[in-house]
Design a protein around this motif. Structure first.
Motif, PDB file in Angstrom:
ATOM      1  N   ILE A  37      37.187 -11.720  26.763  1.00 16.86           N
ATOM      2  CA  ILE A  37      35.832 -11.350  26.297  1.00 16.86           C
ATOM      3  C   ILE A  37      35.626  -9.844  26.165  1.00 16.86           C
ATOM      4  CG2 ILE A  37      34.750 -13.484  27.104  1.00 16.86           C
ATOM      5  CD1 ILE A  37      33.604 -11.931  29.486  1.00 16.86           C
ATOM      6  N   GLY A  38      36.667  -9.069  26.415  1.00 14.91           N
ATOM      7  CA  GLY A  38      36.565  -7.621  26.219  1.00 14.91           C
ATOM      8  C   GLY A  38      35.604  -6.984  27.190  1.00 14.91           C
ATOM      9  N   GLU A  39      34.731  -6.124  26.678  1.00 15.11           N
ATOM     10  CA  GLU A  39      33.854  -5.338  27.548  1.00 15.11           C
ATOM     11  C   GLU A  39      32.596  -6.099  27.964  1.00 15.11           C
ATOM     12  OE1 GLU A  39      33.315  -1.263  26.442  1.00 15.11           O
ATOM     13  OE2 GLU A  39      35.409  -1.121  27.120  1.00 15.11           O
ATOM     14  N   GLU A  40      32.337  -7.218  27.341  1.00 12.45           N
ATOM     15  CA  GLU A  40      31.148  -7.996  27.689  1.00 12.45           C
ATOM     16  C   GLU A  40      31.233  -8.402  29.167  1.00 12.45           C
ATOM     17  OE1 GLU A  40      30.740 -11.663  25.483  1.00 12.45           O
ATOM     18  OE2 GLU A  40      28.582 -11.702  25.840  1.00 12.45           O
ATOM     19  N   THR A  41      30.115  -8.292  29.875  1.00 17.30           N
ATOM     20  CA  THR A  41      30.155  -8.698  31.285  1.00 17.30           C
ATOM     21  C   THR A  41      30.105 -10.228  31.383  1.00 17.30           C
ATOM     22  OG1 THR A  41      27.746  -8.749  31.544  1.00 17.30           O
ATOM     23  CG2 THR A  41      28.855  -6.633  31.980  1.00 17.30           C
ATOM     24  N   LEU A  42      30.600 -10.712  32.518  1.00 19.56           N
ATOM     25  CA  LEU A  42      30.566 -12.158  32.746  1.00 19.56           C
ATOM     26  C   LEU A  42      29.119 -12.650  32.735  1.00 19.56           C
ATOM     27  CD1 LEU A  42      32.978 -14.095  33.356  1.00 19.56           C
ATOM     28  CD2 LEU A  42      32.162 -14.141  35.696  1.00 19.56           C
ATOM     29  N   ALA A  43      28.215 -11.854  33.317  1.00 17.42           N
ATOM     30  CA  ALA A  43      26.795 -12.230  33.368  1.00 17.42           C
ATOM     31  C   ALA A  43      26.242 -12.428  31.955  1.00 17.42           C
ATOM     32  CB  ALA A  43      25.987 -11.176  34.127  1.00 17.42           C
ATOM     33  N   ASP A  44      26.556 -11.497  31.049  1.00 13.74           N
ATOM     34  CA  ASP A  44      26.064 -11.642  29.672  1.00 13.74           C
ATOM     35  C   ASP A  44      26.712 -12.828  28.971  1.00 13.74           C
ATOM     36  OD1 ASP A  44      24.232  -9.605  29.689  1.00 13.74           O
ATOM     37  OD2 ASP A  44      25.659  -8.080  29.021  1.00 13.74           O
ATOM     38  N   ALA A  45      28.017 -13.001  29.214  1.00 12.40           N
ATOM     39  CA  ALA A  45      28.739 -14.094  28.544  1.00 12.40           C
ATOM     40  C   ALA A  45      28.199 -15.462  28.958  1.00 12.40           C
ATOM     41  CB  ALA A  45      30.232 -14.002  28.839  1.00 12.40           C
ATOM     42  N   CYS A  46      27.592 -15.541  30.148  1.00 10.49           N
ATOM     43  CA  CYS A  46      27.012 -16.805  30.624  1.00 10.49           C
ATOM     44  C   CYS A  46      25.866 -17.272  29.728  1.00 10.49           C
ATOM     45  CB  CYS A  46      26.482 -16.646  32.053  1.00 10.49           C
ATOM     46  SG  CYS A  46      27.771 -16.640  33.304  1.00 10.49           S
ATOM     47  N   CYS A  47      25.249 -16.371  28.985  1.00 12.94           N
ATOM     48  CA  CYS A  47      24.066 -16.712  28.184  1.00 12.94           C
ATOM     49  C   CYS A  47      24.405 -17.123  26.748  1.00 12.94           C
ATOM     50  CB  CYS A  47      23.103 -15.519  28.135  1.00 12.94           C
ATOM     51  SG  CYS A  47      22.536 -15.011  29.762  1.00 12.94           S
ATOM     52  N   TRP A  48      25.643 -16.895  26.340  1.00 15.07           N
ATOM     53  CA  TRP A  48      26.028 -17.125  24.942  1.00 15.07           C
ATOM     54  C   TRP A  48      25.668 -18.528  24.422  1.00 15.07           C
ATOM     55  CZ3 TRP A  48      29.802 -20.596  23.105  1.00 15.07           C
ATOM     56  CH2 TRP A  48      30.124 -20.465  21.750  1.00 15.07           C
ATOM     57  N   ALA A  49      25.921 -19.548  25.241  1.00 14.52           N
ATOM     58  CA  ALA A  49      25.716 -20.924  24.776  1.00 14.52           C
ATOM     59  C   ALA A  49      24.248 -21.220  24.463  1.00 14.52           C
ATOM     60  CB  ALA A  49      26.263 -21.925  25.792  1.00 14.52           C
ATOM     61  N   ASP A  50      23.320 -20.448  25.009  1.00 11.46           N
ATOM     62  CA  ASP A  50      21.916 -20.588  24.611  1.00 11.46           C
ATOM     63  C   ASP A  50      21.613 -19.754  23.373  1.00 11.46           C
ATOM     64  OD1 ASP A  50      20.846 -22.460  26.340  1.00 11.46           O
ATOM     65  OD2 ASP A  50      20.388 -20.988  27.895  1.00 11.46           O
TER      66      ASP A  50
END
Ligand SMILES: [Zn+2]
Length: 273
Positions: A49-62
């Motif tokens: 996921i590169g520089e994206e934080t895990l916290a931000d990546a958690c929201c992608w599916a919404d």
């Protein structure tokens, strides 16, 4: 300084359309998980996921819910059970197509499979991050006829809301109003409060069906004791926010363990047969 504004607008739009934990809930879970990753796992995730934080990546599916090409994924955020059921029966409740229990297994398998194209594994990771959160939101394991509490209208701290949104967002927002630092501080506070005993207990079962059944037990209680006069007030917050906090903690701890496990089991699989 466009970026902060964009971030605020994005956060608002996520809140508006969210059918899982709100963005804050998902970020809290992501940050708890991120703190428990091994170096090897953290590296493998940043390769995806590169520089994206895990916290931000958690929201992608919404965030992709408005994208019609992802309509097929909408039913993966939850599972329904009939009223009166004490536990999920996968034959009965999971047969109508993919739902959150099998979606966690499917995406975990894709993530672990290093022979899959990178783009597919990135998508699988982002779905997994989100669904492990959602399955811990009690009302994602609920009843079809009222859309997991979406149809149960309540007044929440004086504003029109519904039972689903109360647990997605309202109870978390109530706590955030009392604390400075937003979701990141709340996440750190929750993470530091986790005892070794709790961690051990929560990790004893890394099975999505067991997590769904835990949520259903809470959901049954929520329907047995709806907010008095359908008003969510400080008393209701005091009663249920400890449950919300614990579900966020459990989701974060289990997500971290699942990810560590996923990237550890990758290594032996690469050995020649
Ligand atoms: Zn969701």
């Amino acid at each position: 300084m466009l970026r902060p504004l964009v971030a605020v607008l994005l956060a608002l739009s996520i809140h508006g359309t969210c059918f899982g934990w709100g963005a804050d809930g998902h970020k809290i879970i992501g940050a708890i998980a991120a703190a428990s990753l091994s170096k090897e796992t953290a590296k493998a995730i940043s390769d995806l996921i590169g520089e994206e934080t895990l916290a931000d990546a958690c929201c992608w599916a919404d965030e992709i819910k408005s994208d019609k090409s992802y309509d097929w994924a909408k039913s993966l955020h939850y599972i329904n059970a009939p009223r009166g059921a004490q536990s999920i029966d996968m034959k009965r409740d999971g047969a109508g197509g993919e739902q959150i229990v099998t979606a966690i297994a499917t995406n975990l398998a894709t993530l672990k499979d290093a022979s899959q194209p990178k783009a597919k594994r990135v998508e699988a990771l982002k779905f997994l991050l989100h669904f492990v959160g959602d399955i811990h939101q009690p009302l994602h394991v609920s009843y079809k006829e009222d859309l997991g509490g979406n149809k149960l209208t309540v007044q929440s701290f004086g504003k029109k809301s519904n039972l689903h949104k109360v647990f997605d967002t309202d109870l978390i927002q109530r706590r955030l109003r009392d604390t400075k630092g937003g979701w990141a501080v709340m996440s750190a506070d929750l993470r530091q409060a986790i005892t070794d005993e709790q961690r051990k207990q929560w990790l004893a079962n890394l099975d999505a069906l067991a997590w769904a059944n835990e949520s259903l037990v809470i959901t049954i209680q929520l329907y047995k004791q709806p907010p008095a006069d359908l008003k969510v007030d400080t008393a209701y917050y005091k009663q249920w926010s400890p449950v919300v906090n614990e579900r966020l903690q459990m989701a974060g701890v289990r997500l971290g363990a699942l990810l560590n496990d996923a990237f550890q089991t990758n290594a032996p699989a690469k050995k020649p047969a």
